[in-house]
Design an enzyme around this catalytic site. Structure first.
Site, PDB file in Angstrom:
ATOM      1  N   ASP A 117     -21.892   7.729 -35.010  1.00  0.00           N
ATOM      2  CA  ASP A 117     -21.209   9.021 -35.067  1.00  0.00           C
ATOM      3  C   ASP A 117     -22.122  10.097 -35.663  1.00  0.00           C
ATOM      4  O   ASP A 117     -21.785  10.737 -36.655  1.00  0.00           O
ATOM      5  CB  ASP A 117     -19.921   8.897 -35.885  1.00  0.00           C
ATOM      6  CG  ASP A 117     -18.920  10.007 -35.571  1.00  0.00           C
ATOM      7  OD1 ASP A 117     -19.111  10.706 -34.555  1.00  0.00           O
ATOM      8  OD2 ASP A 117     -17.962  10.178 -36.338  1.00  0.00           O
TER       9      ASP A 117
ATOM     10  N   GLY B 266     -12.939  18.502 -46.636  1.00  0.00           N
ATOM     11  CA  GLY B 266     -12.926  18.295 -45.196  1.00  0.00           C
ATOM     12  C   GLY B 266     -12.049  17.120 -44.819  1.00  0.00           C
ATOM     13  O   GLY B 266     -11.653  16.311 -45.667  1.00  0.00           O
TER      14      GLY B 266
ATOM     15  N   PHE C 255     -10.301   9.300 -40.108  1.00  0.00           N
ATOM     16  CA  PHE C 255      -9.800   8.212 -40.943  1.00  0.00           C
ATOM     17  C   PHE C 255      -9.500   8.629 -42.373  1.00  0.00           C
ATOM     18  O   PHE C 255      -9.148   7.798 -43.196  1.00  0.00           O
ATOM     19  CB  PHE C 255     -10.804   7.058 -40.955  1.00  0.00           C
ATOM     20  CG  PHE C 255     -11.057   6.475 -39.595  1.00  0.00           C
ATOM     21  CD1 PHE C 255     -10.044   5.871 -38.882  1.00  0.00           C
ATOM     22  CD2 PHE C 255     -12.314   6.538 -39.026  1.00  0.00           C
ATOM     23  CE1 PHE C 255     -10.272   5.338 -37.627  1.00  0.00           C
ATOM     24  CE2 PHE C 255     -12.563   6.006 -37.773  1.00  0.00           C
ATOM     25  CZ  PHE C 255     -11.535   5.404 -37.059  1.00  0.00           C
TER      26      PHE C 255
ATOM     27  N   VAL D 221     -11.604  14.259 -47.638  1.00  0.00           N
ATOM     28  CA  VAL D 221     -12.561  14.244 -48.737  1.00  0.00           C
ATOM     29  C   VAL D 221     -12.230  15.385 -49.690  1.00  0.00           C
ATOM     30  O   VAL D 221     -12.052  16.536 -49.265  1.00  0.00           O
ATOM     31  CB  VAL D 221     -14.008  14.384 -48.226  1.00  0.00           C
ATOM     32  CG1 VAL D 221     -14.993  14.308 -49.393  1.00  0.00           C
ATOM     33  CG2 VAL D 221     -14.327  13.295 -47.214  1.00  0.00           C
TER      34      VAL D 221
END
Length: 713
Positions: free
Chosen positions: A555, A438, A442, A445
């Site tokens: 978040d 994903g 920033f 992964v």
């Protein structure tokens, strides 16, 4: 080996042992195996086998395999652990052979309760039901297992208190009840089981203090009581446990001082006292615990200096005293030569070597001043030679800086091997798109496989993106200091100044909640959604109230909730996280989180608070049960997910907004589920109140969620 077990196995009437360990057999375990009347050992550990059941949803059916195997009157060993068995334990489990010694049904996705009939197995020495979804109480009938030596029920959803009847097991050697939802006190009578060597009650809801009787178990090897609500002090009698190798009292409410008698634990290798309220000084006698390898006393109220005697602990690999009130010089010799600066963070008055990110000690500063004067005279005499040397060295450094340097990895305290940048390249196949799990604002992964075969997730930060550096630093700060069952675990960090920064994280095999809610061929049932939301609320409660400095995640959304192999939820991605001062209830930020999930005051004024996380959690609750994203076009043009849910709830039309795939069973069951989800939506709306002051705190939200789940079950 791979393949399917044939039904013809049942024709082997004289078969006495059937063992299939660590293979790849799949399909249904044939009930015909019960025809092997002389069978003594049946072990199919770690395959891909399922139990034979009679149609319907496998999670709602009993294990007919167990019922059929009760016909094997000579059976002594039965182990089907680490297979996707599903279903629930039948009452017929109590009809197993009177000679059965070993019963292993761990890591099998078993639901339901532990039947009372299990207490009939009087010859049983090992009962392992760990890593399942068992709920309800621990049956008091277990006291009938008078020969039991190993009782492993950890990582389930058991509730209620620890029954006193467990104290009637005179031969109990290993007792694991961690990662459940047990409440009440630790029974005093456990201290009377002299055979006990391993006692693990980690991550429950246990309260009160540790019974004094436990300190009389002089042969105890491990005492693991972390992540509960235990209180009181650590008495001097702790020194009685001379054989102890591991003591974990972390994340509780203990206070008082650390007794000097702790020095008597000469065999202790691991000591966790972090996240409590211990005060006073660190006993100098800790330096006499020669076997100590891990010592974590961070996040307490300890004061005084770090004893120099700690430097004599030659086996010490990890020593964390961060977030205390310590002062004085940090020792630099012995194991301290390998310790990170983060292990001493947030102690206002520590001093010592600059590599610990602390100011120099005054006395040492004076000595260094004298040395500098001597060096200065040497430099004057060296003059031209020195200048030439500096120029040559500068040219050499410029050349070296242009070359790609290997990345040094700052290791997690529990990791014994070192990982280089090139190891990460190999693990991810040069960060191949095929291994991409994903991407975010920033970074990206990747899935990776380390040299030892361990599967990890490697988060590589986009340093060219504004905020990339800060995101990496914040995640490092958070993940190094926080440990909780429902937070992602960092294995190591990888940093090469301005060129490359990455985190190596625990791999979550079941991906994100986003995938399970919005991808084809994935589905979560009602209870799984309840469990996931409770897990996330527990993580937020820990961030908001379980740490010395309140932490706001900022978040909360489905893509930041990961599910492990047991479908336990873990909150991840701390790149936007903010720390609150003890005096302040909010702070400000210029960084915007994900649209649709942020609280009004966050988006308009940049106000960050715990109430903002609660708002985001409320939106997450709605999305989890409606399968509707707050960013969908139907909400961006007119209204919002919150208004949509409120409108239908007020008109008693909730069935029109909920995920239609949730409804199953008869009309009575559907009505019960509708009541449960109605309560969930009401709770979600309270979380999303317009004013932060009107929102519930996450502690109350978590309690309300667990009550709704309990009523649903």
């Amino acid at each position: 080996m791979i393949g399917v077990l044939p039904a013809e196995i049942g024709h082997l009437e004289n078969l006495e042992e059937f063992i299939l360990y660590n293979n790849s057999f799949s399909g249904v375990i044939p009930i015909s195996i019960a025809n092997c009347s002389k069978l003594k050992i049946f072990a199919v550990y770690n395959n891909q086998l399922t139990s034979s059941i009679s149609g319907g949803n496998s999670s709602m059916n009993e294990l007919s395999l167990i019922t059929s195997m009760t016909h094997c009157r000579d059976l002594r060993y039965f182990d089907i652990s680490s297979n996707p068995i599903y279903g629930f334990l039948p009452n017929s489990i109590g009809n197993f052979s009177a000679s059965l010694n070993f019963l292993g049904v761990g890591d099998c996705e078993i639901n339901g309760i532990i039947p009372n009939e299990v207490g009939n197995l009087s010859s049983l020495t090992v009962l392992s039901l760990s890593n399942n979804n068992l709920s309800g109480f621990i049956p008091s009938s277990i006291k009938g297992l008078v020969n039991l030596q190993v009782l492993d029920l950890h990582h389930n959803r058991l509730n209620g208190t620890i029954p006193l009847s467990l104290c009637d097991l005179p031969s109990l050697y290993l007792f694991y009840l961690g990662y459940n939802r047990l409440t009440g006190n630790i029974p005093e009578c456990l201290g009377a089981i002299n055979s006990l060597r391993y006692l693990e009650l980690y991550n429950n809801l246990l309260e009160s203090g540790i019974p004094l009787s436990l300190w009389n178990l002089k042969d105890l090897l491990e005492l693991i009581l972390g992540s509960n609500r235990l209180n009181g002090s650590l008495p001097g009698e702790v020194g009685n446990l001379g054989a102890l190798t591991k003591l974990d009292l972390s994340t509780n409410r203990f206070s008082g001082s650390i007794p000097s008698t702790i020095q008597n634990l000469k065999s202790l290798e691991t000591l966790y006292l972090l996240e409590n309220s211990f005060e006073g000084s660190i006993p100098d006698t800790i330096g006499e615990m020669y076997s100590l390898e891990v010592l974590d006393i961070s996040n307490n109220n300890l004061s005084g200096a770090i004893p120099n005697s700690v430097a004599k602990l030659s086996y010490l690999k990890y020593f964390n005293v961060s977030f205390n009130k310590l002062f004085g010089e940090i020792p630099s010799r012995g194991p301290f030569a390998n310790f990170s600066a983060s292990y001493f963070a947030s102690n206002a008055a520590l001093c010592g070597s600059s590599r610990f990110n602390v100011p120099p000690c005054i006395a040492n500063s004076s000595r260094r001043t004298k040395k500098k004067k001597v060096i200065w005279w040497i430099f004057i005499l060296a003059g031209i030679t020195f200048v030439i040397g500096v120029i040559a060295l500068t040219i050499l450094l410029i050349k070296c800086k242009r070359e790609k340097r290997p990345v040094v990895v700052e290791m997690d305290p529990y990791t014994t091997s070192r990982i280089s940048y090139y190891d990460l390249l190999r693990a991810t196949e040069d960060f191949s798109p095929g291994n991409l799990l994903g991407t975010g604002s920033f970074g990206s992964v990747y899935k990776g496989v380390l040299n030892d075969g361990k599967i990890v997730a490697v988060k590589v930060f986009k340093l060219q993106v504004q905020g990339g550096f800060q995101s990496f630093d914040v995640e490092c700060e958070v993940l190094r200091n926080l440990r909780h069952r429902n937070l992602t675990k960092v294995i190591t960090s990888c940093s090469n100044e301005d060129d490359f920064k990455a985190l190596v994280l625990e791999y979550m095999s079941n991906g994100s909640l986003e995938k399970w809610l919005h991808s084809e061929n994935y589905f979560l049932d009602m209870l799984q959604r309840f469990n996931t939301m409770v897990d996330v609320s527990q993580a937020l409660e820990y961030l908001h109230y379980g740490f010395s400095t309140p932490i706001v995640h900022c978040d909360i959304k489905p893509s930041n909730v990961l599910l492990d192999e047991n479908m336990t939820a873990h909150l991840c991605d701390f790149g936007l996280t903010r720390f609150l001062n003890e005096e302040a209830s909010f702070t400000h930020t210029n960084t915007l989180a994900t649209f649709g999930y942020i609280a009004p005051e966050y988006g308009s004024e940049g106000i960050v608070s715990r109430a903002g996380d609660v708002y985001s959690f409320g939106i997450l609750l709605m999305e989890t049960f409606t399968k509707r994203k707050p960013s969908e076009e139907m909400f961006t043009e007119n209204g919002s997910l919150k208004e949509w849910v409120y409108d239908h709830l007020s008109r008693n039309q909730l069935g029109q907004v909920l995920d239609s795939n949730l409804w199953s069973g008869n009309e009575q069951r559907i009505n019960q589920e509708m009541q449960s989800v109605s309560s969930i939506m009401e709770l979600a709306l309270k979380c999303c109140a317009g004013s932060p002051k009107e929102r519930m705190n996450i502690k109350d939200v978590r309690v309300a969620l667990e009550k709704i789940r309990l009523a649903h079950v």
